[in-house]
Motif scaffolding. Structure first.
Motif, PDB file in Angstrom:
ATOM      1  N   ARG A 187       0.758  -1.417   0.075  1.00 27.99           N
ATOM      2  CA  ARG A 187      -0.146  -0.034  -0.081  1.00 27.99           C
ATOM      3  C   ARG A 187       0.904   1.412  -0.033  1.00 27.99           C
ATOM      4  O   ARG A 187       0.457   2.299   0.662  1.00 27.99           O
ATOM      5  N   GLU A 188       2.013   1.144  -0.513  1.00 24.86           N
ATOM      6  CA  GLU A 188       2.952   2.351  -0.841  1.00 24.86           C
ATOM      7  C   GLU A 188       3.350   2.784  -2.181  1.00 24.86           C
ATOM      8  O   GLU A 188       3.950   1.752  -2.777  1.00 24.86           O
ATOM      9  N   ALA A 189       2.952   3.895  -2.703  1.00 25.90           N
ATOM     10  CA  ALA A 189       3.202   4.135  -3.952  1.00 25.90           C
ATOM     11  C   ALA A 189       4.642   4.167  -4.236  1.00 25.90           C
ATOM     12  O   ALA A 189       5.254   3.845  -5.473  1.00 25.90           O
ATOM     13  N   LYS A 190       5.552   4.079  -3.278  1.00 22.10           N
ATOM     14  CA  LYS A 190       7.161   4.283  -3.670  1.00 22.10           C
ATOM     15  C   LYS A 190       7.454   2.879  -4.081  1.00 22.10           C
ATOM     16  O   LYS A 190       8.791   2.767  -4.620  1.00 22.10           O
ATOM     17  N   ILE A 191       6.721   1.923  -3.776  1.00 23.60           N
ATOM     18  CA  ILE A 191       7.446   0.425  -4.278  1.00 23.60           C
ATOM     19  C   ILE A 191       7.178   0.631  -5.742  1.00 23.60           C
ATOM     20  O   ILE A 191       8.246  -0.111  -6.458  1.00 23.60           O
ATOM     21  N   LYS A 192       6.580   1.254  -6.266  1.00 28.95           N
ATOM     22  CA  LYS A 192       6.468   1.226  -7.977  1.00 28.95           C
ATOM     23  C   LYS A 192       7.829   1.397  -8.461  1.00 28.95           C
ATOM     24  O   LYS A 192       8.383   2.446  -8.355  1.00 28.95           O
ATOM     25  N   GLY A 193       8.323   0.536  -9.445  1.00 28.81           N
ATOM     26  CA  GLY A 193       9.812   0.468  -9.955  1.00 28.81           C
ATOM     27  C   GLY A 193      10.727   0.605  -9.160  1.00 28.81           C
ATOM     28  O   GLY A 193      11.776   0.780  -9.449  1.00 28.81           O
ATOM     29  N   GLU A 194      10.684   0.298  -7.800  1.00 31.67           N
ATOM     30  CA  GLU A 194      11.646   0.216  -6.880  1.00 31.67           C
ATOM     31  C   GLU A 194      12.482  -0.866  -7.210  1.00 31.67           C
ATOM     32  O   GLU A 194      12.106  -2.071  -7.558  1.00 31.67           O
ATOM     33  N   HIS A 195      13.923  -0.683  -7.278  1.00 30.91           N
ATOM     34  CA  HIS A 195      14.688  -1.914  -7.480  1.00 30.91           C
ATOM     35  C   HIS A 195      15.731  -2.269  -6.386  1.00 30.91           C
ATOM     36  O   HIS A 195      16.399  -1.347  -5.879  1.00 30.91           O
ATOM     37  N   ILE A 196      15.820  -3.521  -6.087  1.00 31.28           N
ATOM     38  CA  ILE A 196      16.571  -3.920  -5.011  1.00 31.28           C
ATOM     39  C   ILE A 196      18.094  -3.901  -5.680  1.00 31.28           C
ATOM     40  O   ILE A 196      18.477  -4.490  -6.197  1.00 31.28           O
ATOM     41  N   SER A 197      18.856  -3.107  -4.618  1.00 35.90           N
ATOM     42  CA  SER A 197      20.372  -2.932  -5.013  1.00 35.90           C
ATOM     43  C   SER A 197      21.139  -4.448  -4.849  1.00 35.90           C
ATOM     44  O   SER A 197      21.196  -4.797  -3.638  1.00 35.90           O
ATOM     45  N   ALA A 198      21.748  -4.859  -5.795  1.00 37.53           N
ATOM     46  CA  ALA A 198      22.587  -5.821  -5.655  1.00 37.53           C
ATOM     47  C   ALA A 198      23.835  -5.689  -5.362  1.00 37.53           C
ATOM     48  O   ALA A 198      25.011  -6.096  -5.833  1.00 37.53           O
ATOM     49  N   ASP A 199      24.055  -5.223  -3.870  1.00 39.68           N
ATOM     50  CA  ASP A 199      25.539  -4.967  -3.236  1.00 39.68           C
ATOM     51  C   ASP A 199      25.268  -5.081  -1.792  1.00 39.68           C
ATOM     52  O   ASP A 199      24.573  -5.524  -1.216  1.00 39.68           O
ATOM     53  N   PHE A 200      26.270  -4.527  -1.111  1.00 38.86           N
ATOM     54  CA  PHE A 200      26.265  -4.677   0.328  1.00 38.86           C
ATOM     55  C   PHE A 200      25.021  -3.924   0.989  1.00 38.86           C
ATOM     56  O   PHE A 200      24.231  -3.301   0.452  1.00 38.86           O
ATOM     57  N   GLY A 201      24.640  -5.015   2.017  1.00 45.12           N
ATOM     58  CA  GLY A 201      23.266  -4.112   2.796  1.00 45.12           C
ATOM     59  C   GLY A 201      22.146  -4.950   2.437  1.00 45.12           C
ATOM     60  O   GLY A 201      21.126  -4.788   3.402  1.00 45.12           O
ATOM     61  N   SER A 202      21.729  -5.227   1.436  1.00 46.20           N
ATOM     62  CA  SER A 202      20.418  -5.944   1.123  1.00 46.20           C
ATOM     63  C   SER A 202      20.316  -7.400   0.884  1.00 46.20           C
ATOM     64  O   SER A 202      19.354  -7.710   0.384  1.00 46.20           O
ATOM     65  N   GLN A 203      21.315  -7.979   1.368  1.00 45.16           N
ATOM     66  CA  GLN A 203      21.255  -9.446   1.170  1.00 45.16           C
ATOM     67  C   GLN A 203      20.271 -10.109   2.048  1.00 45.16           C
ATOM     68  O   GLN A 203      20.101  -9.718   3.024  1.00 45.16           O
ATOM     69  N   ILE A 204      19.681 -11.059   1.433  1.00 46.91           N
ATOM     70  CA  ILE A 204      18.630 -12.175   1.994  1.00 46.91           C
ATOM     71  C   ILE A 204      19.559 -13.387   2.659  1.00 46.91           C
ATOM     72  O   ILE A 204      19.135 -13.693   3.640  1.00 46.91           O
ATOM     73  N   ARG A 205      20.420 -13.684   1.841  1.00 43.08           N
ATOM     74  CA  ARG A 205      21.063 -14.848   2.476  1.00 43.08           C
ATOM     75  C   ARG A 205      22.508 -14.933   2.104  1.00 43.08           C
ATOM     76  O   ARG A 205      23.078 -14.248   1.128  1.00 43.08           O
ATOM     77  N   SER A 206      23.436 -15.271   3.293  1.00 45.87           N
ATOM     78  CA  SER A 206      24.929 -15.362   2.783  1.00 45.87           C
ATOM     79  C   SER A 206      25.356 -16.784   2.773  1.00 45.87           C
ATOM     80  O   SER A 206      24.968 -17.488   3.525  1.00 45.87           O
ATOM     81  N   TYR A 207      26.305 -16.951   1.947  1.00 47.21           N
ATOM     82  CA  TYR A 207      26.886 -18.353   1.607  1.00 47.21           C
ATOM     83  C   TYR A 207      28.159 -18.323   1.789  1.00 47.21           C
ATOM     84  O   TYR A 207      28.973 -17.545   0.893  1.00 47.21           O
ATOM     85  N   VAL A 208      28.815 -18.837   3.082  1.00 46.56           N
ATOM     86  CA  VAL A 208      30.354 -18.258   3.366  1.00 46.56           C
ATOM     87  C   VAL A 208      31.061 -19.702   3.121  1.00 46.56           C
ATOM     88  O   VAL A 208      30.683 -20.767   3.726  1.00 46.56           O
ATOM     89  N   MET A 209      32.156 -19.898   2.229  1.00 46.93           N
ATOM     90  CA  MET A 209      32.954 -20.858   2.062  1.00 46.93           C
ATOM     91  C   MET A 209      34.363 -20.737   2.705  1.00 46.93           C
ATOM     92  O   MET A 209      35.034 -21.788   3.030  1.00 46.93           O
ATOM     93  N   HIS A 210      34.704 -19.518   3.089  1.00 43.05           N
ATOM     94  CA  HIS A 210      35.964 -19.177   3.869  1.00 43.05           C
ATOM     95  C   HIS A 210      35.842 -18.005   4.592  1.00 43.05           C
ATOM     96  O   HIS A 210      35.238 -17.046   4.265  1.00 43.05           O
ATOM     97  N   PRO A 211      36.091 -18.028   6.028  1.00 46.01           N
ATOM     98  CA  PRO A 211      37.066 -18.951   6.648  1.00 46.01           C
ATOM     99  C   PRO A 211      36.143 -19.949   7.243  1.00 46.01           C
ATOM    100  O   PRO A 211      37.018 -21.067   7.741  1.00 46.01           O
ATOM    101  N   TYR A 212      35.009 -20.171   7.294  1.00 42.93           N
ATOM    102  CA  TYR A 212      34.283 -21.431   7.895  1.00 42.93           C
ATOM    103  C   TYR A 212      33.161 -21.678   6.745  1.00 42.93           C
ATOM    104  O   TYR A 212      33.075 -20.846   5.839  1.00 42.93           O
ATOM    105  N   LYS A 213      32.457 -22.500   6.968  1.00 44.33           N
ATOM    106  CA  LYS A 213      31.461 -23.040   5.797  1.00 44.33           C
ATOM    107  C   LYS A 213      30.037 -22.765   6.660  1.00 44.33           C
ATOM    108  O   LYS A 213      29.832 -23.537   7.565  1.00 44.33           O
ATOM    109  N   MET A 214      29.126 -21.851   6.123  1.00 46.47           N
ATOM    110  CA  MET A 214      27.967 -21.640   6.618  1.00 46.47           C
ATOM    111  C   MET A 214      27.081 -21.108   5.603  1.00 46.47           C
ATOM    112  O   MET A 214      27.347 -19.996   4.880  1.00 46.47           O
ATOM    113  N   VAL A 215      25.689 -21.353   5.304  1.00 44.84           N
ATOM    114  CA  VAL A 215      24.791 -20.412   4.863  1.00 44.84           C
ATOM    115  C   VAL A 215      23.748 -20.002   5.858  1.00 44.84           C
ATOM    116  O   VAL A 215      23.130 -20.907   6.555  1.00 44.84           O
TER     117      VAL A 215
END
Length: 250
Positions: A187-215
């Motif tokens: 219910r917010e007009a600002k959503i229209k055309g909003e683009h999620i930026s694919a860089d720091f700060g907006s991630q939904i999930r992290s996949y770490v292979m080093h220095p340990y293994k964890m998703v």
């Protein structure tokens, strides 16, 4: 249960920050979703793919066919972050890469939005293969830009310009419907055309292979240490945790 949850899904993957590593990461994610589809007896069809410069892919759009594909895959929408020792770095340094995953419902013809042709810019160009090779002598690839929202869809998979144009329009329709659903939900007009930026700060999930293994899923706090299994398509635990959290919210 959402209005379109039972539908097939259109899934898009785009490289984010991180250069060749992020292109490789985008391809790893594409394989993960292919494996997830095989495990769940869904059909995955590649609609568009743009090869990376040295490795991986710049972007891909796929159609996932199966009951509740859209409802389930909404859990994957957002930026996915990879931390690993880069195979492309001769100094063996740790790199962080990002890729953006977009999920849209596949629409029935009668549900498609009426778009004024004046709102569209359509460009045709030669389809490019890996390393910039031209895979077509004729200009069969199509790029459609929706001027009002700024959404751009490129398709170069089919042999003919007409088929590519039809496919690009279908994907554009799904993207516009997804924005409409977000507007309805928020219910917010600002959503229209909003683009999620694919860089720091907006991630939904992290996949770490080093220095340990964890998703780790940052929305549900679910952590799984077997990263190889996750990247081999075993993501149902993340999907279920996300859907349960959404049910609790509502």
């Amino acid at each position: 249960k959402g209005e379109f949850d039972q539908r097939n899904a259109i899934l898009g993957i785009k490289q984010g920050a991180g250069g060749v590593d992020s292109q490789d990461w985008a391809e790893i994610l594409l394989r993960m979703y292919k494996r997830w589809c095989e495990i769940n007896n869904f059909t995955l069809e590649i609609m568009h793919i743009s090869q990376g410069d040295e490795a991986g892919i710049k972007s891909a759009i796929v159609r996932v066919e199966g009951e509740y594909a859209y409802g389930m895959l909404q859990a994957e929408k957002g930026t996915h972050r990879l931390v690993r020792i880069s195979p492309f770095d001769t100094g063996n340094r740790r790199h962080t890469s990002f890729s953006l995953v977009e999920i849209m419902p596949e629409l029935e013809t009668e549900e498609e939005l009426i778009i004024d042709p004046k709102e569209l810019r359509i460009d045709v160009f030669k389809a490019g293969g890996a390393g910039g090779q031209s895979v077509q002598k004729n200009s069969t690839a199509v790029r459609i830009t929706h001027l009002e929202s700024g959404i751009t869809v490129s398709v170069q998979n089919e042999r003919s310009q007409l088929l590519n144009k039809e496919l690009a329009m279908k994907i554009l329709q799904s993207r516009l419907k997804e924005i409409e659903l977000l507007k309805k939900k928020e219910r917010e007009a600002k959503i229209k055309g909003e683009h999620i930026s694919a860089d720091f700060g907006s991630q939904i999930r992290s996949y770490v292979m080093h220095p340990y293994k964890m998703v780790k899923d940052h929305r549900t706090d679910l952590e799984i240490s077997d990263i190889d299994s996750v990247l081999d398509g075993n993501i149902d635990s993340f999907i279920e945790a996300f859907l349960l959290k959404n049910i609790e919210k509502s």
